[in-house]
Design an enzyme around this catalytic site. Sequence first.
Site, PDB file in Angstrom:
ATOM      1  N   LYS A 171      -2.446  -1.914  -3.287  1.00 21.21           N
ATOM      2  CA  LYS A 171      -3.487  -1.043  -2.718  1.00 21.21           C
ATOM      3  C   LYS A 171      -3.039   0.407  -2.856  1.00 21.21           C
ATOM      4  O   LYS A 171      -2.453   0.991  -1.934  1.00 21.21           O
ATOM      5  CB  LYS A 171      -3.715  -1.412  -1.249  1.00 21.21           C
ATOM      6  CG  LYS A 171      -4.667  -0.484  -0.515  1.00 21.21           C
ATOM      7  CD  LYS A 171      -5.109  -1.065   0.819  1.00 21.21           C
ATOM      8  CE  LYS A 171      -5.929  -0.063   1.588  1.00 21.21           C
ATOM      9  NZ  LYS A 171      -6.588  -0.643   2.762  1.00 21.21           N
ATOM     10  N   GLU A 215       0.810  -1.222   0.000  1.00 20.88           N
ATOM     11  CA  GLU A 215       0.000   0.000   0.000  1.00 20.88           C
ATOM     12  C   GLU A 215       0.847   1.277   0.000  1.00 20.88           C
ATOM     13  O   GLU A 215       1.246   1.768   1.057  1.00 20.88           O
ATOM     14  CB  GLU A 215      -0.938   0.021   1.227  1.00 20.88           C
ATOM     15  CG  GLU A 215      -1.812   1.274   1.273  1.00 20.88           C
ATOM     16  CD  GLU A 215      -2.735   1.349   2.490  1.00 20.88           C
ATOM     17  OE1 GLU A 215      -2.609   0.515   3.395  1.00 20.88           O
ATOM     18  OE2 GLU A 215      -3.567   2.257   2.525  1.00 20.88           O
TER      19      GLU A 215
HETATM   20  P1  13P Z   1      -9.014   4.469   3.792  1.00 23.39           P
HETATM   21  O1  13P Z   1      -9.898   3.729   2.834  1.00 23.39           O
HETATM   22  O2  13P Z   1      -9.752   5.167   4.895  1.00 23.39           O
HETATM   23  O3  13P Z   1      -7.999   5.319   3.091  1.00 23.39           O
HETATM   24  O4  13P Z   1      -8.167   3.380   4.584  1.00 23.39           O
HETATM   25  C1  13P Z   1      -7.537   2.384   3.901  1.00 23.39           C
HETATM   26  C2  13P Z   1      -6.414   1.906   4.709  1.00 23.39           C
HETATM   27  O5  13P Z   1      -6.289   0.744   4.964  1.00 23.39           O
HETATM   28  C3  13P Z   1      -5.430   2.878   5.177  1.00 23.39           C
HETATM   29  O6  13P Z   1      -4.270   2.218   5.525  1.00 23.39           O
END
Ligand code: 13P
Length: 341
Positions: free
Chosen positions: A220, A178
């Site tokens: 992600k 991510e």
């Molecule tokens: P959000 O969808 O609120 O951005 O959160 C996703 C997430 O896992 C942040 O690390």
Amino acid sequence: MDVQNQLQGTVAELTLKGKGILAADESQPTIAKRFKAIGLESSEENRRIYRSLLLTTPGIGEFLNGVILFEETLGQKADDGTPLPVVAQRAGIVPGIKVDKGTVALPGAPDDLVTQGLDGLAGRLADYKKKGARFAKWREVYVVSDHNPTALGVEANAEMLARYAATCQEQGMVPIVEPEVLLDGTHSLQRCAEVSESVLHAVFHALHRHHVMLEYMLLKPSMVLPGKDHPRKAHPEEVARETIKVLKRTVPAAVPSINFLSGGQTSAQATANLNALNALFPQSPWTLSFSYARALQQPVLEAWHGRPENVVNAQKSFHQRLTLTAAACRGAYRPNMEPAA
Ligand code: 13P
């Protein structure tokens, strides 16, 4: 089962079309912030009650392939005594775990951040696996300004993500990688595209260097959006086109699925943008889905307000949000499906 078979099985379950992933892995400071907004104390019991509310919502397996949990939740139980990871499994939802330990300033790169948590990671992963987790998540964040992220920030963050991902795969845990380009700021959509491209380029270069098997990971990312305080808002089609342009330039087709974060977009925006991605790019090489926290949970928190008498309504609102978000995975969402519309 050998590690490769484990990874293959988990990826297959996490990438079923038309479904996505719930991020319910808020760290203690973040969940405290979310609870404070509804006037609720962040006690261990309140966190258990809230996460049980989410996971025991009837029918959510229809929309969710996976759920990302916070470490504490792995050891918590629903009211009937069932461990929460088992509640998820029984609903057909693969339990996963956030394994990073949050951000610190990156020395030598003013205003850039870097995420901690590599020390002892292999041992922690083995322990989480015993408790039922089959995939993991690690987030790096990128502040956008005229000077950020710096070249050093981009490199250092990519290196962390790759070392994390390689460690996960070695333990038979599917890594969700991510890299979040933050929405905060006044930057334009073009500036976000430029930053996102260099970030993703560096991330995939590092993943290659660290021998991460792209087939057994999920990406992600953030969508390509103008900063929250930029005067012009972007239309979903524009967001989708710019996002796909950046992804095509940087993400190999071997990656099975891209599950976007919501990053502070409203629920309706995050859904409309995901819908445009799927409607405009049905032939994209990756599944285009979600791994939202706020965009799925905000309406639930507002409906719940920490009160037992609101649990049923809060679960209804969660179910409805999931219905709409899953529709966006098929390009079948329309804004007039929104409850307020
Ligand atoms: P959000 O969808 O609120 O951005 O959160 C996703 C997430 O896992 C942040 O690390």
